[in-house]
Write a protein that holds these residues in place. Structure first.
Motif, short mmCIF file in Angstrom:
data_model
loop_
_atom_site.label_atom_id
_atom_site.label_comp_id
_atom_site.label_asym_id
_atom_site.label_seq_id
_atom_site.Cartn_x
_atom_site.Cartn_y
_atom_site.Cartn_z
N GLN A 60 107.21 45.88 29.03
CA GLN A 60 106.44 46.16 30.10
C GLN A 60 106.61 45.06 31.06
O GLN A 60 106.81 45.44 32.57
CB GLN A 60 104.90 46.26 29.94
N GLN A 108 102.93 52.05 27.70
CA GLN A 108 103.04 50.73 28.82
C GLN A 108 102.96 51.61 30.30
O GLN A 108 103.59 52.59 30.65
CB GLN A 108 104.15 49.92 28.67
N GLN A 109 102.38 50.98 31.15
CA GLN A 109 102.33 51.35 32.53
C GLN A 109 103.42 51.83 33.25
O GLN A 109 103.57 52.61 33.95
CB GLN A 109 101.34 50.42 33.29
N ASP A 110 104.71 50.92 33.12
CA ASP A 110 105.68 50.90 33.72
C ASP A 110 107.09 51.65 32.98
O ASP A 110 107.89 51.53 33.57
CB ASP A 110 106.08 49.91 34.59
#
Ligand code: PEP
Length: 253
Positions: free
Chosen positions: A185, A226-228
């Motif tokens: 991340q 994970q966000q990205d």
């Protein structure tokens, strides 16, 4: 903005044309109807025509593992964008670390290939990532930044939106060692901010960044949450139908 998850299989130098058909036939049932995830397989060049036929009408797209920057000419052993698009192939991996390690690929040739792929109507998956030595020397961010700037920095806003980036730490490829979700991340967020600095927040939000490096069905969910992290570039596990199915299923949840 929600980016659609993308799971791409890099088969490397594995599978003859007939074996490719068998593997696609095994995979197509396993990923049938998973509409929320883009699924791609990249067999060797010689298997692409049969792969296109086997994948026709399924939820699987077919891509190439490389593409040259010229359309034709004296470049023995290379394959150009028009040769791929005539088969119906619309995607190509560019700058994989094995190309950089064993075949003298540089940021400059990655940039040439990426531009030619885009001009030729292909969607490139451009790979970046540091070696173990570079990570241990605390150079991870500077290496990835250099690969981004030299490999992608001169593309137009229009062009950058047509590609996918794959963050693949070299030490995690084919080694069974995976970056922790936090390590991955951190570098995906770094790439997202490079996109933002160079192309603005709107575009940074749209471009997909895949993680690659020993992704398996059992570690996929945590990485993909994970966000990205917008998907995975999968090597070894993409040759095993149950494993690949598990990774696609993890992308869905
Ligand atoms: C790859 O080839 O891009 C890769 C990530 O390989 P593996 O999943 O086997 O580590």
């Amino acid at each position: 903005m929600a980016r659609r998850q993308f799971i791409a299989g890099n088969w490397k130098m594995n599978k003859t044309p007939n074996e490719t058909v068998e593997l696609i036939n095994a995979l197509k049932e396993k990923v049938a109807g998973i509409n929320e995830v883009d699924v791609l397989v990249c067999p060797p060049f010689t298997a692409l025509p049969k792969a296109m036929d086997a994948a026709a009408g399924t939820d699987i797209d077919v891509g190439a593992q490389n593409v040259h920057w010229e359309e034709s000419g004296a470049f023995t052993g290379e394959i150009s964008a028009p040769m791929l698009t005539e088969l119906g192939v619309n995607c190509a991996i560019v700058g994989h670390s094995e190309r950089r390690q064993y075949f003298a690929e540089t940021d400059e040739t990655v940039n040439n290939r990426t531009k030619a792929a885009l001009e030729g109507g292909l969607h490139p998956i451009v790979c970046v990532g540091e070696s173990l030595e570079q990570r241990e020397a605390d150079q991870t961010t500077s290496v990835v930044k250099r690969q981004f700037e030299n490999g992608l920095g001169n593309l137009s806003a229009d062009e950058i939106q047509q590609l996918t980036i794959a963050y693949e730490p070299v030490w995690a490829i084919g080694t069974g060692k995976t970056a922790t979700p936090d390590q991955a991340q951190e570098m995906h967020a770094c790439l997202r901010s490079l996109l933002e600095e160079n192309y603005g927040a709107g575009i940074a939000d749209k471009v997909r960044i895949l993680y690659g490096g020993s992704v398996k069905s059992k570690n996929a969910a945590e990485l993909l949450s994970q966000q990205d992290i917008d998907g995975a570039l999968v090597g070894g596990a993409s040759l095993k139908p149950e494993e690949f199915e598990g990774i696609v299923a993890a992308a869905r949840s």
